[in-house]
Design a protein around this motif. Sequence first.
Motif, PDB file in Angstrom:
ATOM      1  N   SER A  37      -7.179 -79.207   9.305  1.00  0.00           N
ATOM      2  CA  SER A  37      -6.036 -79.594  10.130  1.00  0.00           C
ATOM      3  C   SER A  37      -6.529 -80.041  11.504  1.00  0.00           C
ATOM      4  O   SER A  37      -6.949 -79.219  12.326  1.00  0.00           O
ATOM      5  N   LEU A  38      -6.479 -81.342  11.740  1.00  0.00           N
ATOM      6  CA  LEU A  38      -6.926 -81.858  13.032  1.00  0.00           C
ATOM      7  C   LEU A  38      -6.029 -81.367  14.169  1.00  0.00           C
ATOM      8  O   LEU A  38      -6.510 -81.095  15.272  1.00  0.00           O
ATOM      9  N   GLY A  39      -4.735 -81.227  13.893  1.00  0.00           N
ATOM     10  CA  GLY A  39      -3.812 -80.722  14.911  1.00  0.00           C
ATOM     11  C   GLY A  39      -4.210 -79.338  15.393  1.00  0.00           C
ATOM     12  O   GLY A  39      -4.185 -79.048  16.599  1.00  0.00           O
ATOM     13  N   MET A  40      -4.591 -78.476  14.467  1.00  0.00           N
ATOM     14  CA  MET A  40      -5.006 -77.126  14.832  1.00  0.00           C
ATOM     15  C   MET A  40      -6.250 -77.167  15.711  1.00  0.00           C
ATOM     16  O   MET A  40      -6.343 -76.455  16.708  1.00  0.00           O
ATOM     17  N   PHE A  41      -7.193 -78.047  15.362  1.00  0.00           N
ATOM     18  CA  PHE A  41      -8.420 -78.118  16.148  1.00  0.00           C
ATOM     19  C   PHE A  41      -8.181 -78.721  17.528  1.00  0.00           C
ATOM     20  O   PHE A  41      -8.847 -78.353  18.495  1.00  0.00           O
ATOM     21  N   ALA A  46      -7.999 -77.394  23.265  1.00  0.00           N
ATOM     22  CA  ALA A  46      -7.272 -77.222  24.531  1.00  0.00           C
ATOM     23  C   ALA A  46      -7.386 -75.769  25.012  1.00  0.00           C
ATOM     24  O   ALA A  46      -7.624 -75.516  26.202  1.00  0.00           O
ATOM     25  N   GLY A  47      -7.238 -74.823  24.094  1.00  0.00           N
ATOM     26  CA  GLY A  47      -7.365 -73.410  24.452  1.00  0.00           C
ATOM     27  C   GLY A  47      -8.763 -73.044  24.909  1.00  0.00           C
ATOM     28  O   GLY A  47      -8.943 -72.331  25.914  1.00  0.00           O
ATOM     29  N   VAL A  48      -9.761 -73.537  24.201  1.00  0.00           N
ATOM     30  CA  VAL A  48     -11.148 -73.273  24.582  1.00  0.00           C
ATOM     31  C   VAL A  48     -11.452 -73.886  25.952  1.00  0.00           C
ATOM     32  O   VAL A  48     -12.138 -73.280  26.779  1.00  0.00           O
ATOM     33  N   ASN A  74     -16.287 -76.983  17.644  1.00  0.00           N
ATOM     34  CA  ASN A  74     -14.961 -77.498  17.299  1.00  0.00           C
ATOM     35  C   ASN A  74     -14.896 -79.013  17.445  1.00  0.00           C
ATOM     36  O   ASN A  74     -14.261 -79.694  16.634  1.00  0.00           O
ATOM     37  N   SER A  75     -15.549 -79.555  18.459  1.00  0.00           N
ATOM     38  CA  SER A  75     -15.584 -81.006  18.636  1.00  0.00           C
ATOM     39  C   SER A  75     -16.310 -81.675  17.480  1.00  0.00           C
ATOM     40  O   SER A  75     -15.875 -82.728  16.981  1.00  0.00           O
TER      41      SER A  75
END
Length: 94
Positions: A37-41, A46-48, A74-75
């Motif tokens: 899920s790209l949306g989740m990442f 953003a959180g990281v 994550n990137s």
Amino acid sequence: MNEYSQYIGILSGVLTSTSLVPQLVKILREKKAESVSLGMFIVLLAGVSGWIWYGILKKDLPIIATNCFSFVVNSLIVVFSLKYKIKKAAAKKK
């Protein structure tokens, strides 16, 4: 007690930061990313990023270091997921 809290923070940061390395390895090995899920990442990135900023404001190296590593992992998942999804879409068009 404060000495132990620093170790707990570092260990927790390392475990959290490395938690998605197996997912990255799987994507690279299989060259597939349909279920990612790209949306989740994007939300996770953003959180990281917020944690990195927080660590900088607090001058807390363990928070900065572990979250920078997490940001890189994550990137890479986002980059390779997009690469393999685009490749699969192009193959379907042929």
